[in-house]
Design a protein around this motif. Structure first.
Motif, PDB file in Angstrom:
ATOM      1  N   GLU A 486       0.818  -1.212   0.000  1.00 59.29           N
ATOM      2  CA  GLU A 486       0.000   0.000   0.000  1.00 59.29           C
ATOM      3  C   GLU A 486       0.853   1.265   0.000  1.00 59.29           C
ATOM      4  O   GLU A 486       0.474   2.277  -0.604  1.00 59.29           O
ATOM      5  N   GLN A 487       2.013   1.226   0.659  1.00 60.84           N
ATOM      6  CA  GLN A 487       2.891   2.392   0.634  1.00 60.84           C
ATOM      7  C   GLN A 487       3.434   2.652  -0.771  1.00 60.84           C
ATOM      8  O   GLN A 487       3.794   3.769  -1.108  1.00 60.84           O
ATOM      9  N   MET A 488       3.494   1.602  -1.592  1.00 58.88           N
ATOM     10  CA  MET A 488       3.955   1.738  -2.982  1.00 58.88           C
ATOM     11  C   MET A 488       2.821   2.117  -3.932  1.00 58.88           C
ATOM     12  O   MET A 488       3.043   2.240  -5.137  1.00 58.88           O
ATOM     13  N   GLY A 489       1.603   2.289  -3.390  1.00 61.41           N
ATOM     14  CA  GLY A 489       0.474   2.611  -4.236  1.00 61.41           C
ATOM     15  C   GLY A 489      -0.182   1.399  -4.864  1.00 61.41           C
ATOM     16  O   GLY A 489      -1.006   1.532  -5.780  1.00 61.41           O
ATOM     17  N   LEU A 490       0.168   0.206  -4.386  1.00 60.00           N
ATOM     18  CA  LEU A 490      -0.395  -1.030  -4.928  1.00 60.00           C
ATOM     19  C   LEU A 490      -1.549  -1.499  -4.051  1.00 60.00           C
ATOM     20  O   LEU A 490      -1.480  -1.410  -2.824  1.00 60.00           O
ATOM     21  N   PRO A 491      -2.600  -2.024  -4.654  1.00 59.90           N
ATOM     22  CA  PRO A 491      -3.656  -2.597  -3.829  1.00 59.90           C
ATOM     23  C   PRO A 491      -3.178  -3.886  -3.181  1.00 59.90           C
ATOM     24  O   PRO A 491      -2.288  -4.575  -3.693  1.00 59.90           O
ATOM     25  N   GLU A 492      -3.749  -4.195  -2.038  1.00 62.58           N
ATOM     26  CA  GLU A 492      -3.388  -5.430  -1.348  1.00 62.58           C
ATOM     27  C   GLU A 492      -3.649  -6.635  -2.244  1.00 62.58           C
ATOM     28  O   GLU A 492      -4.706  -6.771  -2.851  1.00 62.58           O
ATOM     29  N   PHE A 493      -2.673  -7.524  -2.323  1.00 63.37           N
ATOM     30  CA  PHE A 493      -2.829  -8.716  -3.168  1.00 63.37           C
ATOM     31  C   PHE A 493      -1.994  -9.862  -2.601  1.00 63.37           C
ATOM     32  O   PHE A 493      -0.807  -9.700  -2.312  1.00 63.37           O
ATOM     33  N   GLY A 494      -2.613 -11.007  -2.439  1.00 68.31           N
ATOM     34  CA  GLY A 494      -1.904 -12.211  -2.028  1.00 68.31           C
ATOM     35  C   GLY A 494      -1.571 -12.282  -0.557  1.00 68.31           C
ATOM     36  O   GLY A 494      -0.860 -13.202  -0.138  1.00 68.31           O
ATOM     37  N   ALA A 562      -2.745   6.327  -0.052  1.00 68.27           N
ATOM     38  CA  ALA A 562      -4.046   6.825  -0.486  1.00 68.27           C
ATOM     39  C   ALA A 562      -4.456   6.204  -1.815  1.00 68.27           C
ATOM     40  O   ALA A 562      -5.603   5.788  -2.005  1.00 68.27           O
ATOM     41  N   VAL A 563      -3.511   6.147  -2.756  1.00 74.45           N
ATOM     42  CA  VAL A 563      -3.804   5.548  -4.062  1.00 74.45           C
ATOM     43  C   VAL A 563      -4.184   4.082  -3.905  1.00 74.45           C
ATOM     44  O   VAL A 563      -5.129   3.584  -4.526  1.00 74.45           O
ATOM     45  N   ALA A 564      -3.456   3.371  -3.050  1.00 76.25           N
ATOM     46  CA  ALA A 564      -3.748   1.955  -2.842  1.00 76.25           C
ATOM     47  C   ALA A 564      -5.142   1.748  -2.281  1.00 76.25           C
ATOM     48  O   ALA A 564      -5.868   0.838  -2.703  1.00 76.25           O
ATOM     49  N   LYS A 565      -5.543   2.584  -1.339  1.00 81.02           N
ATOM     50  CA  LYS A 565      -6.863   2.439  -0.741  1.00 81.02           C
ATOM     51  C   LYS A 565      -7.969   2.694  -1.761  1.00 81.02           C
ATOM     52  O   LYS A 565      -9.003   2.023  -1.756  1.00 81.02           O
TER      53      LYS A 565
END
Length: 575
Positions: A486-494, A562-565
């Motif tokens: 999430e800190q990298m702007g990625l959605p949670e996965f796996g 924020a982007v990830a969320k």
């Protein structure tokens, strides 16, 4: 009377004071385990996985400061030791691994289960050798033990299946000669270091595990220099409690006061630390580093004066050269910031926080189901655990909560996989710790992912009736990986985990299992877990959306989160 190779090894381990050998029995080890069976001083601890055996041996070594021992039989049995041995190596813990091998006559023939142990352990071991003749004993054993103890690392001795029960023709006694020298730098280097520190107006200390044996000298240095003391995680033990200079940890698990203390100083004194994260070191400051390992000097941040030597011996020679700094502004500012941060953390850990206005507002964003906050669990454990408890922690968020809410007061001890960063270490390290100190309280901060990875060794705890307390932060996530994504702007996965009821699993295995889902039940459950005799697994369902804000949060991290969320709320996690 002539002795066998196996009895030479076991007799020597008795002489060294080794009390436990961890492993999984197997054909190549049969002569060795039979020798242990007849020993009056050494107990065999049969684990369910060799990785757990290696972690347990490493834990005993770190806690006792002496040799830990584990065994793995031929092929896969030895391979399974590898991760736990890497943890010992990265922690500079002296561990002897005795590994089985195919019969000597079959070595090199691609025999069933044959693995080249000398090649396999090349990177992890400071010493490795294969016994090819009984007459090499006890010389090879002496060399292995001496290397492990004097270099602080792993030694691997491989014993082929047909050599363990062979007799020696020259049965001389073992001689280890393990006394280690305490060194300090020469006087001219100390004079240069003192001149640099005396010229500075705002000195900050960065203190690591290598300074733990020099608490009195380190506190005196902080007093003379009016210096705030930033601790690495491994320095919590020894410097966390009753210390008017410490301001907690830096790095991702740290706090803003520690980060500010580093960044606002004009000189940095590093004591027994190889803190690896370059981005958290201050820029444009003068640096003095003291470390027993010369190769550590200057490898993380540029150093103006590097002093190779024991921290205690070096400080005892350096302290008379330091001038007293009467201006406590730098120290007082750091301590004030640390106290304010601690007060905020205490409010967050208070179960009543969710019912206050600020708590309700925060919960609307990150805890809509009003689940138990991991901060509250860690604080409750800190409140109820004994003052001489030994703590272990899994890598990840469990370590974050321990670092922030558990104080190493009294005679408390702390170990974890803080250099290798392995999963699944807390429970097997607790196993080794409890055997090392059967009358002390052992508390493992377990992540749900880490616990499930070596879940089978709960049966080892049951078999040996070890009264460890396993505290499971059950957020149904690989929490640290989730935060990183999430800190990298990625959605949670796996990262989501389909967990069982761990308390029910523990109960089925013969342990006491306690499951907590309601914040109002938390404190009583923690108290009951510590009051219950025997092994207890406390399974606490914690908030999976909890965020541990680092000491120096960046704009990019906040934006990424924020982007990830936003992405996580979109159908299908669309980009």
């Amino acid at each position: 009377m002539a002795r066998t190779v196996a009895h030479v090894i076991v007799d020597a381990l008795e002489e060294l004071g080794v009390q436990h050998v961890f492993g999984v029995v197997g054909d190549a080890l049969n002569p060795l385990t039979d020798a242990i069976r007849t020993s009056d001083d050494i107990s065999w601890v049969g684990c369910r996985h060799e990785e757990a055996a290696a972690f347990a041996a490493g834990a005993q070594s770190q806690l006792s400061g002496t040799l830990g021992v584990c065994m793995g039989t031929v092929g896969p049995g030895s391979v399974h030791l590898l991760n736990g041995l890497y943890d010992a190596a990265k922690s500079h813990a002296p561990v002897l691994a005795i590994c089985g091998q195919v019969p000597l006559s079959e070595v090199g023939s691609d025999y069933f289960q044959e693995v080249d142990n000398d090649l396999l352990f090349r990177d992890v071991a400071v010493y490795r050798a294969t016994v090819t003749s009984p007459d090499q004993m006890p010389r090879l054993l002496e060399s292995a033990v001496r290397a492990a103890v004097t270099q602080g690392g792993v030694a691997v001795l491989t014993v082929p299946a047909d050599l363990g029960d062979r007799e020696l023709t020259d049965d001389r006694p073992t001689r280890f000669a393990l006394d280690r020298a305490v060194t300090r730098p020469e006087d001219p280097a100390l004079v240069r270091a003192a001149a640099l520190l005396n010229e500075a107006s705002r000195v900050t200390l960065l203190v690591g595990q290598g300074a733990r044996g020099a608490r009195t000298e380190v506190l005196r240095a902080a007093e003379l220099l009016s210096a705030p003391m930033v601790l690495t995680l491994k320095a919590k033990e020894g410097f966390d409690g009753d210390n008017p200079y410490q301001v907690g940890q830096t790095g991702l698990i740290g706090n803003p006061a520690a980060a500010h203390a580093l960044d606002s100083g004009d000189a940095l004194l590093m004591l027994g630390t190889d803190f690896p994260y370059r981005e958290w070191y201050p820029q444009d400051v003068k640096v003095v580093q003291i470390d027993a390992r010369e190769d550590h000097l200057g490898r993380r941040t540029p150093v103006d004066v590097g002093l190779a030597g024991d921290v205690g011996a070096t400080l005892r020679a350096l302290l008379p050269l330091l001038e007293d700094v009467p201006d406590r502004g730098h120290l007082d500012d750091a301590r004030k910031r640390f106290a304010e941060w601690q007060e905020g953390q205490r409010r967050l850990a208070d179960p009543a926080h969710e019912h206050r206005l600020t708590g309700k507002l925060r919960a609307a964003l990150d805890n809509r189901d009003h689940e138990i906050r991991p901060e509250a669990l860690a604080a409750a454990v800190d409140a109820h655990a004994a003052d001489d408890a030994v703590f272990t922690s899994d890598t990840g968020m469990a370590t974050v909560w321990l670092s922030r809410f558990v104080t190493m007061r009294g005679d408390r001890r702390l170990i974890g996989s803080y250099n290798l960063g392995s999963m699944a270490n807390a429970m097997p390290q607790a196993l080794g710790a409890q055997l090392w100190a059967p009358d002390r309280q052992i508390v493992a901060f377990c992540g749900d992912g880490g616990l499930s990875m070596l879940l089978g060794d709960l049966m080892t705890i049951k078999t040996y009736r070890l009264p460890v307390k396993l505290v499971v932060f059950d957020n149904r996530r690989l929490g640290m990986v989730k935060l990183e994504q999430e800190q990298m702007g990625l959605p949670e996965f796996g990262t989501e985990l389909d967990n069982p009821d761990f308390a029910a699993v523990a109960t089925a295995l013969g342990l006491t299992g306690i499951r907590v889902t309601d914040p109002d039940d938390l404190d009583d459950a923690v108290r009951r877990a510590f009051d219950t005799p025997g092994p207890v697994l406390l399974d606490v369902l914690t908030n999976p959306e909890e965020v541990a804000v680092p000491g120096k949060a960046t704009v990019s991290q906040g934006w990424g989160f924020a982007v990830a969320k936003v992405k996580e709320m979109l159908p299908g996690n669309a980009d």
